[in-house]
Design an enzyme around this catalytic site. Structure first.
Site, PDB file in Angstrom:
ATOM      1  N   GLU A 149      20.115 -17.069 -29.363  1.00 53.38           N
ATOM      2  CA  GLU A 149      18.830 -16.359 -29.209  1.00 53.38           C
ATOM      3  C   GLU A 149      17.762 -17.175 -28.736  1.00 53.38           C
ATOM      4  OE1 GLU A 149      17.924 -14.137 -32.868  1.00 53.38           O
ATOM      5  OE2 GLU A 149      19.010 -12.361 -31.952  1.00 53.38           O
ATOM      6  N   GLU A 305      25.494  -9.128 -32.023  1.00 56.65           N
ATOM      7  CA  GLU A 305      25.306  -9.034 -33.318  1.00 56.65           C
ATOM      8  C   GLU A 305      24.649  -7.453 -33.535  1.00 56.65           C
ATOM      9  OE1 GLU A 305      22.346 -11.761 -34.775  1.00 56.65           O
ATOM     10  OE2 GLU A 305      23.249 -13.356 -33.614  1.00 56.65           O
TER      11      GLU A 305
HETATM   12  C1  GLA Z   1      19.523 -12.999 -35.039  1.00 53.12           C
HETATM   13  C2  GLA Z   1      20.232 -14.377 -35.300  1.00 53.12           C
HETATM   14  C3  GLA Z   1      21.245 -14.377 -36.396  1.00 53.12           C
HETATM   15  C4  GLA Z   1      20.548 -13.752 -37.723  1.00 53.12           C
HETATM   16  C5  GLA Z   1      20.328 -12.307 -37.368  1.00 53.12           C
HETATM   17  C6  GLA Z   1      19.479 -11.570 -38.489  1.00 53.12           C
HETATM   18  O1  GLA Z   1      20.109 -11.942 -34.427  1.00 53.12           O
HETATM   19  O2  GLA Z   1      20.918 -14.525 -34.086  1.00 53.12           O
HETATM   20  O3  GLA Z   1      21.463 -15.809 -36.598  1.00 53.12           O
HETATM   21  O4  GLA Z   1      19.537 -14.279 -38.093  1.00 53.12           O
HETATM   22  O5  GLA Z   1      19.239 -12.457 -36.509  1.00 53.12           O
HETATM   23  O6  GLA Z   1      19.509 -10.404 -38.127  1.00 53.12           O
END
Ligand code: GLA
Ligand code: ZN
Length: 666
Positions: A149, A305
């Protein structure tokens, strides 16, 4: 590097490094039971695999990779560079960021590296290289996941110097730069490149959302996006020294403002993203994000995710209701995903994410509602691999543009209510509710496949945009434009000669003034058939220059003047919506535009279901999903076909409850 995977990747972030080995063994059993076939590992392990500047220690990661390889996982291998190790910040404070307020940070948090720190760059690329050297030839590595991210900003001295270099390259001369930023305003003229400072709270910034000079602030956004992209490219290229084949991605964040994802996607083999709707996020909004992520490359993407149950970082972290995770996953597949991955597979014991949902919760058992739902989905996905690589084919395009996102939201006036993504979503939602497939597209993409294009609040019209839009309409396309369009050029200076600037001919209107209405203040639009609908926020006061009025204002000193227009241009037509209309009015205009443009629909019948289709050589896969409270009946056109999820034939009058899903092959 074409195509995606051999099976639908099903798994997610897995952090065995946070657990005893006895737990790993149990995990493998649980995951197998849930049909999990993929794990994303090594996302935040820099401190473990490089415990000091001089030493690397891959012993634990070796064990993890061995275990997953033995179990035939498709491994998504991350490079761990998204959180600095403490030793690095201690020895090299420059690796940390300086924030918008000008505070230089100490060690802590994640996503915390200065993108222009040579030390960070050196060690991040060294790490990526070492990982690729060690694991790149392992056939179980399905994908590289660089960093995590990417985002945020840095205002340190290294960034300031790099910004000057970036600007020199862009503008060549200070005359050009002074002109672009209109620095004569307030006498901010620059006479030496070193006089340029980053636009934060200590300089031209007011709040992080406001600036005295949008020109420099927008350039900073572009520069920051480019700087971080260089970090990505650097790791990618380091990986490519040892692994020429495996797909490389990094997980994006939908409509995240900070990075120009269209530019980023050109450097990525496959787009992946993290989908975290809140308890009240409209399903149309999530669908729009998927379409945007697919649109970045015009190809299937990875869902890197989502949470199987709840989050921890939203204000209210509601559980996903029974069936909701499954329905959300199918919506994701329907819009072009080839993977379904969770954050995370096992819930952490401590840290700020200990309340974040996971496949295995703190109870440490598979005897949970969430696990059963994960297993059911896993079983179903195993049967759906024909969907892999199939395409979404839309004839409606909506232009999304990060320059416009930045510029529109920096404008001082005419209304603080005006935000970019909200405007885009207004239009998206109309098409979504009618099951008219949408591609979210860049302004410089190929328009030839679209019958209707909406370009809401196209405030910044850059070089080439006018020609591209005119060409589309000339050839018969239907274009939808709105208020706050065509106002500035690429540096946020106004296109003189009357709004909407370069789009004036195309729209056939001249906007003389823009009224801003405070919350609660309303005007109304009156259609030629007498229908009335409320409008507000902004009201363009305009003159017809070839266009016809579809609706006039009903109130105030501009009552009777045009509010919404249609212009014939070449073979096509341009609709100009000059005010923020209430749903009913806006939808009436869009109905007319769609009737004129005739984009293909998933089905002719109207239905409360979301129906989204992917096409491939093996046929067309239509996903039928009920996101409404009310029961919906299955449209006639699917009767007699087989639902791939149950193997049963769809019966006449069959009903679907909230979160029910069917996949019908046509
Ligand atoms: C993001 C991050 C993860 C985690 C999630 C929690 O997407 O990439 O490492 O922290 O949020 O929702
Ligand atoms: Zn910096």
């Amino acid at each position: 590097m074409s195509g995606t995977f051999k099976r639908i990747l099903y798994g997610g972030d897995y952090n065995p490094n946070q657990w005893e080995k006895s737990v790993w063994k149990k995990d493998m059993e649980y995951f197998k039971d849930a049909r999990i076939n993929s794990a994303t590992v090594n996302v935040f392990s820099w401190a473990k695999i490089q415990p000091s500047e001089e030493t690397y220690d891959f012993s634990e990661l070796d064990e993890v990779i061995d275990m997953l390889s033995r179990e035939n996982y498709d491994i998504v291998l991350a490079t761990s560079t998204a959180a600095l190790p403490a030793w690095m910040v201690k020895r090299y404070p420059e690796t940390a960021r300086t924030d918008y307020e000008g505070r230089h940070h100490k060690f802590g948090q994640r996503h915390n590296a200065c993108p222009n720190s040579p030390v960070y760059q050196k060690y991040a690329s060294a790490l990526a290289k070492k990982l690729a050297e060690r694991y790149g030839s392992n056939p179980h590595i399905a994908c590289w996941h660089i960093n995590n991210e990417y985002g945020g900003e840095c205002y340190c001295e290294n960034c300031e110097k790099a910004f000057r270099v970036w600007l020199r390259k862009k503008y060549q001369t200070l005359e050009a730069l002074n002109k672009a930023w209109n620095l004569e305003f307030w006498g901010h003229t620059i006479y030496d490149w070193d006089e340029i400072v980053l636009p934060n709270a200590l300089s031209e910034g007011i709040t992080s959302e406001q600036t005295a000079f949008a020109g420099i602030s927008i350039d900073y956004k572009r520069f920051n996006s480019d700087s971080i992209l260089e970090n990505f490219k650097m790791e990618r290229d380091a990986i490519r020294c040892f692994d020429k084949e495996t797909l490389v991605t990094t997980n994006l964040m939908g409509t995240y403002k900070g990075l120009d994802y269209f530019k980023w996607a050109k450097e990525m083999d496959i787009v992946s993203w993290d989908n975290y709707p809140g308890y009240d996020t409209p399903w149309s909004y999530t669908a729009m994000c998927h379409d945007l992520m697919r649109g970045l490359k015009g190809k299937p993407f990875m869902l890197m995710e989502q949470t199987p149950s709840q989050q921890n970082w939203q204000p209210y972290n509601s559980l996903k209701r029974p069936g909701q995770m499954r329905a959300q996953s199918y919506q994701t597949l329907a819009h072009g995903a080839d993977t379904i991955q969770f954050f995370q597979l096992r819930r952490s014991v401590g840290g700020c994410e200990k309340f974040h949902g996971a496949v295995i919760a703190h109870a440490g058992t598979s005897d949970t509602r969430v696990f059963r739902e994960v297993r059911q989905l896993g079983q179903e996905l195993e049967t759906l691999s024909d969907i892999l690589g199939t395409k979404n084919q839309a004839e409606v395009g909506i232009i999304f543009d990060w320059d416009n996102y930045w510029a529109l939201e920096y404008t001082s006036g005419p209304s603080r209510e005006l935000t970019y993504v909200k405007q885009i979503h207004e239009y998206y939602r109309y098409f979504y509710d009618r099951n008219l497939g949408v591609d979210m597209i860049p302004w410089d993409g190929d328009f030839s496949r679209y019958k209707v294009i909406a370009a809401p609040v196209l405030y910044m019209v850059k070089e080439g945009m006018k020609e591209a839009l005119e060409d589309f309409v000339k050839k018969g396309g239907v274009l939808i434009l709105t208020f706050m369009s065509g106002i500035v050029g690429e540096s946020d200076n106004v296109h003189l000669g009357g709004y909407p600037g370069p789009l004036r001919d195309l729209a056939g209107v001249w906007v003389e003034e823009i009224d801003a209405l405070a919350p609660g203040q309303k005007n109304e639009t009156v259609f030629s058939d007498g229908t009335r609908a409320e409008c507000g926020m902004l009201c363009d006061l305009m003159h017809l220059e070839g266009a016809e009025s579809l609706a006039d204002y009903g109130k105030d000193f501009y009552a009777g003047s045009p509010a919404v227009t249609r212009n014939t241009f070449g073979q096509g037509a341009v609709y100009y919506v000059g005010t923020q209309m209430e749903e009913e009015g806006l939808f009436k205009v869009l109905d007319q535009a769609v009737k004129e443009g005739q984009p293909a629909k998933a089905l002719q019948e109207s239905t409360g279901l979301e129906i989204t289709c992917r096409q491939g050589e093996k046929g067309s896969f239509c996903f039928l999903m009920n996101f409404k409270e009310e029961v919906q009946s299955v449209p006639e056109c699917f009767v007699g076909k087989t639902d791939l999820l149950t193997g049963r034939t769809v019966e006449p009058g069959e009903e679907m409850k909230k979160f029910d899903v069917k996949i019908v092959k046509m």
